[in-house]
Write an enzyme that holds these catalytic residues in place. Structure first.
Site, PDB file in Angstrom:
ATOM      1  N   GLY A  10       0.858  -1.182   0.085  1.00  0.00           N
ATOM      2  CA  GLY A  10      -0.151  -0.009   0.017  1.00  0.00           C
ATOM      3  C   GLY A  10       0.920   1.223  -0.015  1.00  0.00           C
ATOM      4  O   GLY A  10       1.592   1.228   0.822  1.00  0.00           O
ATOM      5  N   GLY A  12      -0.227   4.543   0.617  1.00  0.00           N
ATOM      6  CA  GLY A  12      -0.986   5.665   1.117  1.00  0.00           C
ATOM      7  C   GLY A  12       0.054   6.431   2.001  1.00  0.00           C
ATOM      8  O   GLY A  12       1.036   6.191   1.793  1.00  0.00           O
ATOM      9  N   TYR A  13      -0.306   7.011   2.987  1.00  0.00           N
ATOM     10  CA  TYR A  13       0.418   7.822   3.605  1.00  0.00           C
ATOM     11  C   TYR A  13       1.485   7.118   4.557  1.00  0.00           C
ATOM     12  O   TYR A  13       2.817   7.317   4.440  1.00  0.00           O
ATOM     13  CB  TYR A  13      -0.446   8.893   4.702  1.00  0.00           C
ATOM     14  CG  TYR A  13      -1.235   9.749   4.360  1.00  0.00           C
ATOM     15  CD1 TYR A  13      -0.608  11.033   3.682  1.00  0.00           C
ATOM     16  CD2 TYR A  13      -2.444   9.722   4.198  1.00  0.00           C
ATOM     17  CE1 TYR A  13      -1.559  11.949   3.111  1.00  0.00           C
ATOM     18  CE2 TYR A  13      -3.173  10.547   3.708  1.00  0.00           C
ATOM     19  CZ  TYR A  13      -2.932  11.785   2.954  1.00  0.00           C
ATOM     20  OH  TYR A  13      -3.715  12.787   2.317  1.00  0.00           O
ATOM     21  N   ASN A  37       1.728  -1.715  -4.842  1.00  0.00           N
ATOM     22  CA  ASN A  37       0.340  -0.950  -4.737  1.00  0.00           C
ATOM     23  C   ASN A  37      -0.296  -1.164  -5.923  1.00  0.00           C
ATOM     24  O   ASN A  37       0.348  -1.436  -7.183  1.00  0.00           O
ATOM     25  CB  ASN A  37       0.833   0.741  -4.757  1.00  0.00           C
ATOM     26  CG  ASN A  37      -0.363   1.620  -4.561  1.00  0.00           C
ATOM     27  OD1 ASN A  37      -0.975   1.429  -3.389  1.00  0.00           O
ATOM     28  ND2 ASN A  37      -0.765   2.628  -5.282  1.00  0.00           N
ATOM     29  N   VAL A  81      -2.736  -6.967  -4.134  1.00  0.00           N
ATOM     30  CA  VAL A  81      -2.822  -7.934  -3.225  1.00  0.00           C
ATOM     31  C   VAL A  81      -3.968  -8.649  -2.942  1.00  0.00           C
ATOM     32  O   VAL A  81      -5.047  -8.049  -2.667  1.00  0.00           O
ATOM     33  CB  VAL A  81      -2.217  -7.035  -1.605  1.00  0.00           C
ATOM     34  CG1 VAL A  81      -1.999  -8.222  -0.615  1.00  0.00           C
ATOM     35  CG2 VAL A  81      -1.006  -6.200  -1.775  1.00  0.00           C
ATOM     36  N   GLU A 170     -16.178  17.838   5.736  1.00  0.00           N
ATOM     37  CA  GLU A 170     -15.516  18.532   4.886  1.00  0.00           C
ATOM     38  C   GLU A 170     -16.039  18.327   3.369  1.00  0.00           C
ATOM     39  O   GLU A 170     -15.901  19.329   2.529  1.00  0.00           O
ATOM     40  CB  GLU A 170     -14.139  17.650   4.630  1.00  0.00           C
ATOM     41  CG  GLU A 170     -13.186  18.238   5.948  1.00  0.00           C
ATOM     42  CD  GLU A 170     -11.541  18.166   5.800  1.00  0.00           C
ATOM     43  OE1 GLU A 170     -10.874  19.025   6.283  1.00  0.00           O
ATOM     44  OE2 GLU A 170     -11.244  16.975   5.262  1.00  0.00           O
ATOM     45  N   ASP A 298      -4.857   3.065   8.711  1.00  0.00           N
ATOM     46  CA  ASP A 298      -6.528   2.815   8.676  1.00  0.00           C
ATOM     47  C   ASP A 298      -6.408   1.057   8.990  1.00  0.00           C
ATOM     48  O   ASP A 298      -7.663   0.694   9.435  1.00  0.00           O
ATOM     49  CB  ASP A 298      -7.178   2.937   7.304  1.00  0.00           C
ATOM     50  CG  ASP A 298      -7.362   4.461   7.146  1.00  0.00           C
ATOM     51  OD1 ASP A 298      -7.744   5.231   8.172  1.00  0.00           O
ATOM     52  OD2 ASP A 298      -7.002   5.224   6.075  1.00  0.00           O
TER      53      ASP A 298
END
Length: 402
Positions: A10, A12-13, A37, A81, A170, A298
């Site tokens: 992954g 991500g951040y 990814n 994955v 948001e 997450d």
């Protein structure tokens, strides 16, 4: 003796920043690093609500992985994955298989519907660039349909957002900014448009200071957002939702669910024990029972020892987890002592669309309006600088004087 192989799942951040830190902490002779990814790009998850509302272009939120991760130092694998086999120290991908000595799982989140009938089938979700772009196109299509219909239905211009957490609020803020533009483009009376935010809890933005919450709600209501708080969605249908004990039906052609997330299903399918959809990791960020598997972002619950509750997973926490994870993998390779994760809360700022924002920084200093919005841009640009330096900030950054 072969070099240890570190596989990161992954981009991500957490995955991107762990990769960056590993490149800094380890030489090319210390370890082999592999980043997996399903796309060749990384995206700013915290900007997806803007992509979904159509207030920024999708490419603005997207960064090519090879632009910020040197492919001569890190093997970048574009694949999906399918399963982790921790007892075999392998990862099954759609098109191949990888073995590892150390594994970092940052596969992100999936929509959690809490068993609400029809939510998985009928509600849209802000989960990725493609899904957010679909929401943007879908919203504009409703205006086009209304404009072109001989007897247009009101529900074409009713936009329901389930959930009043960070993403939901948001997103409705961005919608409140975008709707007048779409009304002008398609010659639609703004008074015909409804933005309805539905939340089971009695307030929006749980965890925020009461003054900040009041400011946010007033700002959004002044721009036409309706709130139904303390109201549960009982059922999601193709043409609306059923809410509350009175089973009120709200007709709408657009329903966006932001009410909950859970770890990627691959973790549960791979045998990791889940608590409310995520893995309770140890204080050093490793999965319980596995000395070679780290779970971040997450996908993980990280406990706050003072409160006894897990920290809410945010980009800020994921970035800090990356520092500790990379340091701990380096320590395992070099025989040093591992670190415990301690969250350093630098504050949280929520964008409310346009020049509107609110939040806290440092030791609880409250910011409202334009000053908060500028700080939000500074926070976003700081991450871009950490990821790709000044060049990436100049290319993708948001901060500018108003």
């Amino acid at each position: 003796m072969s070099k240890p192989k570190i596989v990161l799942l992954g981009a991500g951040y957490a995955g991107m920043m762990t990769t960056k830190r590993l490149m800094q902490n380890l030489s090319i002779d210390d370890a082999e690093i592999v980043l997996v990814n399903k796309h060749n790009y990384h995206y700013q998850t915290t900007w997806l609500h803007e992509v979904a509302a159509g207030t920024i272009d999708p490419n603005r939120a997207r960064v090519m992985i090879s632009d910020v991760i040197n492919p001569n130092r890190v093997t970048i694998v574009e694949d999906t994955v399918e399963k982790i086999l921790p007892d075999q120290k392998k990862v099954a991908l759609k098109n191949s298989e990888l073995d590892y000595d150390y594994l970092v799982v940052g596969l992100g989140f999936e929509k959690a519907t809490f068993g609400i009938p029809g939510m998985a089938e009928h509600a849209l979700s802000i989960q990725s660039i493609d899904k957010s772009r679909y929401i943007r196109d879908h919203i504009e299509y409703q205006f086009s349909s209304y404009h072109n219909a001989e007897n247009p239905k009101d529900e074409l211009l009713t936009f329901i957002v389930g959930g009043s957490g960070f993403t939901g609020i948001e997103f409705v803020g961005e919608l409140a900014e975008k709707i007048p533009e779409l009304c002008k483009k398609y010659d639609v009376d703004r008074n015909k448009v409804r933005i309805v935010n539905i939340e089971a809890a009695p307030t929006i933005l749980p965890g925020f200071d009461e003054d900040l919450v009041k400011y946010a709600r007033r700002s959004l209501e002044d721009r036409g957002v309706e709130f139904k708080l303390g109201t549960m969605i009982k059922e999601c249908k193709a043409d609306g939702v059923i809410v509350g004990d009175e089973k009120e039906e709200i007709k709408a052609s657009t329903i966006v669910w932001t009410g909950g997330v859970q770890a990627n299903a691959i973790l549960g399918e791979s045998g990791f024990e889940l608590t409310k959809g995520k893995v309770n990791v140890d204080s050093d960020l490793r999965a319980p029972g596995y000395e070679d598997v780290f779970i971040l972002g997450d996908c993980a619950w990280v406990m706050n020892k003072e409160s006894g509750r897990p920290y809410p997973p945010t980009a800020q926490i994921a970035i800090q987890e990356a520092d500790v994870c990379a340091a701990n993998i380096s320590a395992l390779i070099k025989g040093n002592t591992l670190k415990e994760f301690t969250f350093d809360n630098k504050g949280t700022v929520a964008s409310l669309g346009g020049r509107h924002a609110m939040g806290t920084i440092f030791e609880g200093k409250k910011l409202y309006g334009l000053s908060a919005k500028m700080m939000k841009h500074v926070i976003d640009d700081r991450y871009l600088f950490m990821l790709g330096g000044a060049g990436l900030v100049l290319k993708k950054g948001k901060f500018k004087p108003f």
